[in-house]
Design a protein around this motif. Structure first.
Motif, PDB file in Angstrom:
ATOM      1  N   ASP A   1     -28.338   6.893  19.653  1.00  0.00           N
ATOM      2  CA  ASP A   1     -27.972   7.055  18.243  1.00  0.00           C
ATOM      3  C   ASP A   1     -27.696   8.531  17.987  1.00  0.00           C
ATOM      4  O   ASP A   1     -28.533   9.382  18.311  1.00  0.00           O
ATOM      5  CB  ASP A   1     -29.094   6.583  17.309  1.00  0.00           C
ATOM      6  CG  ASP A   1     -29.240   5.076  17.329  1.00  0.00           C
ATOM      7  OD1 ASP A   1     -28.324   4.419  17.842  1.00  0.00           O
ATOM      8  OD2 ASP A   1     -30.262   4.559  16.851  1.00  0.00           O
ATOM      9  N   LEU A   2     -26.557   8.831  17.381  1.00  0.00           N
ATOM     10  CA  LEU A   2     -26.188  10.218  17.079  1.00  0.00           C
ATOM     11  C   LEU A   2     -25.754  10.265  15.619  1.00  0.00           C
ATOM     12  O   LEU A   2     -24.804   9.593  15.227  1.00  0.00           O
ATOM     13  CB  LEU A   2     -25.060  10.683  18.011  1.00  0.00           C
ATOM     14  CG  LEU A   2     -24.812  12.193  18.115  1.00  0.00           C
ATOM     15  CD1 LEU A   2     -24.085  12.517  19.405  1.00  0.00           C
ATOM     16  CD2 LEU A   2     -23.996  12.710  16.940  1.00  0.00           C
ATOM     17  N   THR A   3     -26.456  11.054  14.825  1.00  0.00           N
ATOM     18  CA  THR A   3     -26.194  11.139  13.391  1.00  0.00           C
ATOM     19  C   THR A   3     -25.989  12.591  12.990  1.00  0.00           C
ATOM     20  O   THR A   3     -26.795  13.463  13.346  1.00  0.00           O
ATOM     21  CB  THR A   3     -27.356  10.538  12.573  1.00  0.00           C
ATOM     22  OG1 THR A   3     -27.573   9.187  12.985  1.00  0.00           O
ATOM     23  CG2 THR A   3     -27.047  10.570  11.087  1.00  0.00           C
TER      24      THR A   3
ATOM     25  N   SER B   1     -19.417   4.766  31.094  1.00  0.00           N
ATOM     26  CA  SER B   1     -20.850   4.560  31.307  1.00  0.00           C
ATOM     27  C   SER B   1     -21.293   3.300  30.572  1.00  0.00           C
ATOM     28  O   SER B   1     -20.647   2.864  29.618  1.00  0.00           O
ATOM     29  CB  SER B   1     -21.641   5.778  30.816  1.00  0.00           C
ATOM     30  OG  SER B   1     -21.558   5.877  29.420  1.00  0.00           O
ATOM     31  N   PRO B   2     -22.422   2.701  30.996  1.00  0.00           N
ATOM     32  CA  PRO B   2     -22.910   1.475  30.348  1.00  0.00           C
ATOM     33  C   PRO B   2     -23.693   1.727  29.068  1.00  0.00           C
ATOM     34  O   PRO B   2     -24.309   0.814  28.530  1.00  0.00           O
ATOM     35  CB  PRO B   2     -23.809   0.870  31.428  1.00  0.00           C
ATOM     36  CG  PRO B   2     -24.340   2.056  32.178  1.00  0.00           C
ATOM     37  CD  PRO B   2     -23.222   3.058  32.186  1.00  0.00           C
ATOM     38  N   ILE B   3     -23.700   2.948  28.563  1.00  0.00           N
ATOM     39  CA  ILE B   3     -24.499   3.286  27.382  1.00  0.00           C
ATOM     40  C   ILE B   3     -23.778   2.839  26.117  1.00  0.00           C
ATOM     41  O   ILE B   3     -22.558   3.027  25.978  1.00  0.00           O
ATOM     42  CB  ILE B   3     -24.776   4.802  27.328  1.00  0.00           C
ATOM     43  CG1 ILE B   3     -25.578   5.243  28.545  1.00  0.00           C
ATOM     44  CG2 ILE B   3     -25.531   5.166  26.046  1.00  0.00           C
ATOM     45  CD1 ILE B   3     -25.838   6.735  28.601  1.00  0.00           C
ATOM     46  N   ASN B   4     -24.528   2.260  25.192  1.00  0.00           N
ATOM     47  CA  ASN B   4     -24.003   1.853  23.892  1.00  0.00           C
ATOM     48  C   ASN B   4     -24.311   2.955  22.877  1.00  0.00           C
ATOM     49  O   ASN B   4     -25.470   3.258  22.617  1.00  0.00           O
ATOM     50  CB  ASN B   4     -24.637   0.528  23.458  1.00  0.00           C
ATOM     51  CG  ASN B   4     -24.102   0.063  22.110  1.00  0.00           C
ATOM     52  OD1 ASN B   4     -22.962   0.341  21.765  1.00  0.00           O
ATOM     53  ND2 ASN B   4     -24.938  -0.622  21.359  1.00  0.00           N
ATOM     54  N   PHE B   5     -23.259   3.530  22.300  1.00  0.00           N
ATOM     55  CA  PHE B   5     -23.430   4.642  21.356  1.00  0.00           C
ATOM     56  C   PHE B   5     -23.307   4.131  19.927  1.00  0.00           C
ATOM     57  O   PHE B   5     -22.436   3.319  19.610  1.00  0.00           O
ATOM     58  CB  PHE B   5     -22.366   5.724  21.592  1.00  0.00           C
ATOM     59  CG  PHE B   5     -22.563   6.503  22.848  1.00  0.00           C
ATOM     60  CD1 PHE B   5     -23.311   7.669  22.844  1.00  0.00           C
ATOM     61  CD2 PHE B   5     -22.006   6.075  24.036  1.00  0.00           C
ATOM     62  CE1 PHE B   5     -23.505   8.395  23.998  1.00  0.00           C
ATOM     63  CE2 PHE B   5     -22.189   6.792  25.200  1.00  0.00           C
ATOM     64  CZ  PHE B   5     -22.944   7.953  25.185  1.00  0.00           C
ATOM     65  N   LYS B   6     -24.205   4.637  19.063  1.00  0.00           N
ATOM     66  CA  LYS B   6     -24.115   4.400  17.627  1.00  0.00           C
ATOM     67  C   LYS B   6     -23.899   5.750  16.961  1.00  0.00           C
ATOM     68  O   LYS B   6     -24.785   6.601  16.940  1.00  0.00           O
ATOM     69  CB  LYS B   6     -25.387   3.742  17.093  1.00  0.00           C
ATOM     70  CG  LYS B   6     -25.335   3.462  15.588  1.00  0.00           C
ATOM     71  CD  LYS B   6     -26.619   2.830  15.095  1.00  0.00           C
ATOM     72  CE  LYS B   6     -26.562   2.606  13.582  1.00  0.00           C
ATOM     73  NZ  LYS B   6     -27.839   2.032  13.074  1.00  0.00           N
TER      74      LYS B   6
END
Length: 346
Positions: A279-281, A236-241
């Motif tokens: 963003d996933l923390t 997918s084109p999503i940028n994950f942090k």
């Protein structure tokens, strides 16, 4: 703000002292004037009366302000401590306790709050114990769950992807027929085909998330989430942090629930958010696990009913959080993305 400031305990104490000063001044002044009117002693003149009252008012006002401020300090500190304790309970920290040396009503209320915290803590433990038992039952009924999940995904495939593929076929045939006669129209239809194909691809990726194992299959929560994110970044084109604490000491039930919550959240983002960044923390402080998920997608109005599938996903995440005795908060607005915050005692 000013209204709340002047209605605080400290100013109530000061105002009560000043009110007592006012009543004392009126009483003394009335007595002195009555003596002056009835007996007219030489030492008690009108001038001496008002001079005495002025000096008394100034000195007594200063003393009233000082004593009111000092006498309210202890009361304010104790009330502030109780307010902080209630806030801690609201955030799920039930181990906090307060103790007052005085033997009065506030001490009794503080003791009752401590007992309430102990009861809430026991309830959380009971919920987690029930979650452990439920996890064992879920494993024993794994085959039935797999069948049900397959049926649900089959329905979603039929309702979403299958219909989109049928629409793609119809649009492609229409574009082919118009290719020689009306190339401009054919180009527009091919562009529509491209958009519809991208939507079908996104829907399929979201559905594939639910085909992943329910359990982490021996991986830790960090390892499972990292593998999931790497897979999605490739497709997918999503940028994950991704930010996850290095050492998370959690039991299997909490890890599995949190992993499924993350899966459900990412599925919602893929299918409905049109986001480019996520963003996933995951952090752990004291005895609480914090999970924060943010996307920059199109968002939605949380005060109104969202789409049926989005509502179902949020309901599932909320139920999983509450099964562990945690709290689930979602914040979103149109074109401002979505924020999900989860706190779980552990």
């Amino acid at each position: 703000m000013e209204k709340a400031k002047f209605s605080s305990v400290r100013y109530i104490f000061i105002s009560s002292h000043l009110y007592g000063l006012f009543l004392t001044i009126v009483t003394i002044l009335s007595i002195l004037l009555t003596i002056h009117a009835l007996f007219s002693p030489e030492w008690l003149t009108v001038r001496s009366i008002f001079l005495f009252m002025a000096l008394y008012t100034i000195i007594a006002a200063i003393i009233s302000l000082y004593t009111g401020f000092k006498s309210s300090s202890t009361m304010k500190q104790r009330l502030d401590a109780m307010s902080v304790l209630i806030a801690q309970y609201a955030n799920g920290n039930y181990e906090t306790k307060i103790h007052f040396m005085e033997n009065d009503e506030l001490s009794r209320i503080a003791n009752e709050l401590n007992e309430l915290g102990t009861k809430l803590q026991n309830q959380v433990k009971s919920l987690q114990r029930m979650a452990d038992e439920k996890s064992d039952l879920a494993k024993s009924a794994h085959k039935a769950a797999v069948i049900e999940e397959r049926q649900r995904i089959a329905r979603d495939l039929h309702d979403a992807v299958s219909q989109q593929l049928f629409a793609l076929t119809m649009m492609a045939e229409a574009a082919t027929k118009q290719f020689d006669k009306k190339p401009a129209l054919a180009k527009k239809q091919i562009e529509d085909v491209s958009i519809a194909a991208l939507q079908a691809q996104t829907e399929m990726r979201a559905l594939l998330l639910h085909l992943r194992p329910v359990h982490l299959s021996g991986d830790t929560l960090k390892e499972g989430v990292e593998k999931l994110v790497v897979e999605l970044e490739m497709k997918s084109p999503i940028n994950f942090k991704l930010t996850i604490a290095d050492e998370l000491s959690l039991n299997d039930t909490i890890e599995e629930h949190v992993f499924r919550i993350i899966q459900e959240s990412l599925s919602n983002i893929l299918r409905h958010a049109n986001a480019t960044e996520v963003d996933l923390t995951i952090t752990k402080r004291a005895k609480e696990l914090f999970l924060h998920i943010r996307d920059n997608g199109q968002g939605f109005d949380v005060t109104k009913d969202s789409t049926r599938k989005t509502s179902y996903g949020l309901k599932t995440m909320r139920e999983r959080s509450e099964e562990l005795g945690g709290t689930f908060v979602v914040r979103s607005n149109q074109d401002e993305g979505t924020y999900i915050d989860i706190r779980i005692p552990c």
